[in-house]
Motif scaffolding. Structure first.
Motif, PDB file in Angstrom:
ATOM      1  N   UNK A 170      30.091  -1.581 -55.840  1.00 20.27           N
ATOM      2  CA  UNK A 170      30.514  -2.663 -54.943  1.00 20.27           C
ATOM      3  C   UNK A 170      29.525  -3.821 -54.979  1.00 20.27           C
ATOM      4  N   UNK A 171      30.045  -5.012 -54.943  1.00 17.38           N
ATOM      5  CA  UNK A 171      29.184  -6.199 -54.875  1.00 17.38           C
ATOM      6  C   UNK A 171      29.064  -6.661 -53.423  1.00 17.38           C
ATOM      7  N   UNK A 172      28.015  -7.407 -53.155  1.00 18.89           N
ATOM      8  CA  UNK A 172      27.774  -7.916 -51.796  1.00 18.89           C
ATOM      9  C   UNK A 172      27.566  -9.432 -51.870  1.00 18.89           C
ATOM     10  N   UNK A 173      28.010 -10.096 -50.810  1.00 17.07           N
ATOM     11  CA  UNK A 173      27.875 -11.550 -50.735  1.00 17.07           C
ATOM     12  C   UNK A 173      27.060 -11.914 -49.504  1.00 17.07           C
ATOM     13  N   UNK A 174      26.039 -12.747 -49.715  1.00 22.63           N
ATOM     14  CA  UNK A 174      25.152 -13.122 -48.609  1.00 22.63           C
ATOM     15  C   UNK A 174      25.944 -13.790 -47.483  1.00 22.63           C
ATOM     16  N   UNK A 175      25.563 -13.464 -46.253  1.00 22.86           N
ATOM     17  CA  UNK A 175      26.221 -14.089 -45.105  1.00 22.86           C
ATOM     18  C   UNK A 175      25.160 -14.575 -44.129  1.00 22.86           C
ATOM     19  N   UNK A 176      25.545 -15.496 -43.253  1.00 24.47           N
ATOM     20  CA  UNK A 176      24.603 -16.083 -42.300  1.00 24.47           C
ATOM     21  C   UNK A 176      24.574 -15.338 -40.970  1.00 24.47           C
ATOM     22  N   UNK A 177      25.563 -14.525 -40.737  1.00 25.57           N
ATOM     23  CA  UNK A 177      25.651 -13.846 -39.456  1.00 25.57           C
ATOM     24  C   UNK A 177      24.725 -12.652 -39.330  1.00 25.57           C
ATOM     25  N   UNK A 178      24.948 -11.914 -38.238  1.00 24.32           N
ATOM     26  CA  UNK A 178      24.129 -10.748 -37.948  1.00 24.32           C
ATOM     27  C   UNK A 178      24.599  -9.540 -38.762  1.00 24.32           C
ATOM     28  N   UNK A 179      23.672  -8.646 -39.037  1.00 23.32           N
ATOM     29  CA  UNK A 179      23.981  -7.454 -39.819  1.00 23.32           C
ATOM     30  C   UNK A 179      24.860  -6.512 -38.999  1.00 23.32           C
ATOM     31  N   UNK A 180      25.876  -5.978 -39.651  1.00 23.03           N
ATOM     32  CA  UNK A 180      26.781  -5.020 -39.019  1.00 23.03           C
ATOM     33  C   UNK A 180      26.859  -3.767 -39.894  1.00 23.03           C
ATOM     34  N   UNK A 181      27.504  -2.750 -39.348  1.00 22.31           N
ATOM     35  CA  UNK A 181      27.667  -1.511 -40.095  1.00 22.31           C
ATOM     36  C   UNK A 181      28.377  -1.804 -41.431  1.00 22.31           C
ATOM     37  N   UNK A 182      27.826  -1.301 -42.525  1.00 24.49           N
ATOM     38  CA  UNK A 182      28.406  -1.546 -43.847  1.00 24.49           C
ATOM     39  C   UNK A 182      27.762  -2.700 -44.583  1.00 24.49           C
ATOM     40  N   UNK A 183      27.019  -3.557 -43.889  1.00 28.17           N
ATOM     41  CA  UNK A 183      26.332  -4.666 -44.551  1.00 28.17           C
ATOM     42  C   UNK A 183      25.082  -4.160 -45.277  1.00 28.17           C
ATOM     43  N   UNK A 184      24.691  -4.915 -46.277  1.00 32.50           N
ATOM     44  CA  UNK A 184      23.467  -4.589 -47.015  1.00 32.50           C
ATOM     45  C   UNK A 184      22.337  -5.497 -46.532  1.00 32.50           C
ATOM     46  N   UNK A 185      21.238  -4.891 -46.149  1.00 36.60           N
ATOM     47  CA  UNK A 185      20.074  -5.628 -45.659  1.00 36.60           C
ATOM     48  C   UNK A 185      18.968  -5.538 -46.704  1.00 36.60           C
ATOM     49  N   UNK A 186      18.431  -6.697 -47.090  1.00 40.93           N
ATOM     50  CA  UNK A 186      17.272  -6.752 -47.975  1.00 40.93           C
ATOM     51  C   UNK A 186      16.061  -7.076 -47.119  1.00 40.93           C
ATOM     52  N   UNK A 187      14.996  -6.268 -47.210  1.00 41.06           N
ATOM     53  CA  UNK A 187      13.879  -6.404 -46.264  1.00 41.06           C
ATOM     54  C   UNK A 187      12.569  -5.955 -46.882  1.00 41.06           C
ATOM     55  N   UNK A 188      11.483  -6.369 -46.218  1.00 39.91           N
ATOM     56  CA  UNK A 188      10.153  -5.808 -46.446  1.00 39.91           C
ATOM     57  C   UNK A 188       9.848  -4.921 -45.246  1.00 39.91           C
ATOM     58  N   UNK A 189       9.148  -3.805 -45.477  1.00 44.97           N
ATOM     59  CA  UNK A 189       8.764  -2.988 -44.326  1.00 44.97           C
ATOM     60  C   UNK A 189       7.395  -2.356 -44.554  1.00 44.97           C
ATOM     61  N   UNK A 190       6.716  -2.082 -43.463  1.00 43.82           N
ATOM     62  CA  UNK A 190       5.414  -1.417 -43.484  1.00 43.82           C
ATOM     63  C   UNK A 190       5.405  -0.363 -42.394  1.00 43.82           C
TER      64      UNK A 190
END
Length: 492
Positions: free
Chosen positions: A157-177
């Motif tokens: 599946x491909x994903x398309x960037x969106x401006x809204x808030x993350x919801x179930x099923x969305x892909x989040x790209x992040x840094x974490x520590x």
């Protein structure tokens, strides 16, 4: 040469070999006579060097060569003459007394050495007419094929960037520590990590706290590592993760059609279904094969009861025991946590090692009597399969098999064993039984792992009894990341 049996107790044998000094001197003189025409010594014309002078200069070194040759060649010759097969390389014991060794090299004392070994017991093959096998067969349904294709489609599946808030099923790209008690821990940091909310890839409670975040947001997430987390220093502990969201992307719609098939490198959706069906049938076939093999081995185990060479059993036990302790260390558990004791576990796994060695000898005898051989082409295919498992390490693996004595046996043994099982399947009574996939995949480890029933810390560590000749691979190393899959031991 005198060959004297000094011990014949069970499978243990001890042979004393004595070669009189005069025989050793004769061999040395024959070698010297050959050497004297080849050596070049100042003051003598070629071929005119007296044997006595050659003996003075080279006698001891030539005698040393003779001793090494005898030690190298005679053990196998002696066993062959006796009609015996040694379970392991015979142990050779010679004098360690320097004065005695000097006398041997000077042909003033007999050459004596002792061979100690265990023989492979003679195995009288029995009829397999009474062996019966139930082969479980699963019919692959269209629904199962569709379900599998949907999973494949999901992974593609491909994903398309969106401006809204993350919801179930969305892909989040992040840094974490990640931190425990305010201190960062190994494996708890990543950059540009991608996570689909709802995929349950990370530890419980992590993904849910990403809902509502948008690109540029920062948040501290608090979670608890599972009590059975592989990293003992994190298991059951509360941790915080400093999160910086870089992108939120919504999933694009997927459809099972020719376009999806083409995207996956297949010409049509029908061809894709055909491939998936074949993969599922192959997976079920492998499970069926192992169950059938286990049934055969269990019945062979009941047919053949004999003493196994203790050194082979010791080696097999050490392999199993090493894996047991590795798995316990990785899980942070003890034998008490598994409702057993080290002493009881040793006894259980010792019995398992004995069974595996005994069955390995039986299969070897069956295969040898049937003239079963492993071809060079089959060995090459097996080596190629090994190389595919470790991309980037091909040279190291090739060097290992080229330079390690006996390494090729690890390729040959499983091929040989499967050929023997094929032979037996053609001779025993086999009944096909239609079962559901749930029945086929039902965990029958307790039945197959006997006698390692209660003492098995892990199924993998138990080194299943259906693998008579070889152990299982060690589990992959776990990471101390928040990812759930790390705790499950899956590869990333």
């Amino acid at each position: 040469m005198q060959v004297i049996e000094t011990l014949a107790e069970g499978l243990k044998r001890e042979i004393k070999v004595v070669i009189p000094a005069k025989d050793m001197e004769q061999r040395m003189n024959e070698r010297l006579a050959d050497v004297k025409d080849k050596v070049r010594i100042n003051g003598f014309r070629p071929g005119k060097v007296p044997v006595s002078h050659v003996k003075k200069m080279y006698g001891k070194s030539i005698m040393a060569e003779l001793v090494n040759e005898i030690i190298r060649d005679q053990p196998s010759a002696i066993l062959s003459e006796r009609g015996e097969k040694s379970a392991t390389q015979p142990e050779i014991v010679m004098t360690e007394d320097e004065k005695e060794a000097e006398k041997i090299l000077s042909a003033e004392a007999d050459l004596e050495f002792t061979l100690s070994y265990e023989i492979i017991p003679a195995i009288e093959l029995k009829s397999v007419d009474g062996i019966t096998v139930t082969r479980e067969v699963v019919d692959v349904s269209e629904d199962e094929i569709t379900e599998q294709i949907e999973k494949i489609a999901e992974s593609a599946r491909t994903y398309e960037a969106k401006k809204g808030k993350a919801a179930d099923g969305d892909r989040v790209t992040m840094d974490y520590l990640g931190k425990v008690d305010g201190e960062a821990f190994d494996g708890g940091k990543d950059e540009d990590a991608e996570l689909v909310i709802g995929s349950n890839r990370f530890i419980p409670g992590f993904e849910e706290q990403l809902v509502g975040l948008k690109a540029g947001d920062e948040k501290v997430i608090t979670v608890n590592f599972p009590a059975d987390y592989p990293a003992a220093n994190l298991a059951g502990k509360e941790a915080t993760f400093d999160i910086t969201v870089k992108e939120v992307a919504a999933p694009a719609a997927t459809e099972i059609n020719d376009e999806l098939a083409t995207k996956l490198g297949v010409e049509s959706v029908e061809k894709l279904k055909e491939i998936v069906r074949g993969q599922i049938e192959s997976q079920y076939g492998n499970v069926t094969r192992q169950k059938v093999k286990r049934q055969i081995l269990d019945q062979l185990d009941a047919l053949y009861k004999f003493e196994s060479p203790s050194k082979l059993v010791d080696a097999e036990f050490e392999n199993i025991w090493r894996q047991i302790n590795t798995d316990l260390a990785q899980s942070g558990k003890t034998f008490a946590d598994e409702d057993t004791t080290e002493e009881a576990a040793r006894e259980e796994y010792r019995a398992l090692a004995e069974r595996r060695v005994r069955l390995g000898l039986v299969l070897s005898e069956i295969g040898e009597k049937a003239g079963i051989e492993v071809t060079e082409e089959e060995m090459q295919r097996s080596l190629f399969a090994q190389l595919q498992q470790f991309p980037g390490q091909e040279k190291q693996i090739l060097d290992f098999f080229r330079n390690t004595p006996g390494a090729s046996a690890s390729l040959r043994a499983p091929i040989f064993e499967e050929k023997v099982i094929d032979k037996l399947l053609a001779e025993v009574s086999v009944t096909d039984k239609k079962v559901s996939k749930e029945e086929l995949l039902a965990d029958d480890a307790e039945e197959g792992d006997k006698p390692a029933k209660k003492a098995a810390p892990k199924k993998k560590a138990a080194a299943k009894a259906d693998d008579a000749a070889e152990g299982e691979e060690a589990a992959p190393k776990k990471k101390a990341a928040p990812k759930k899959k790390a705790a499950e031991g899956d590869a990333e």
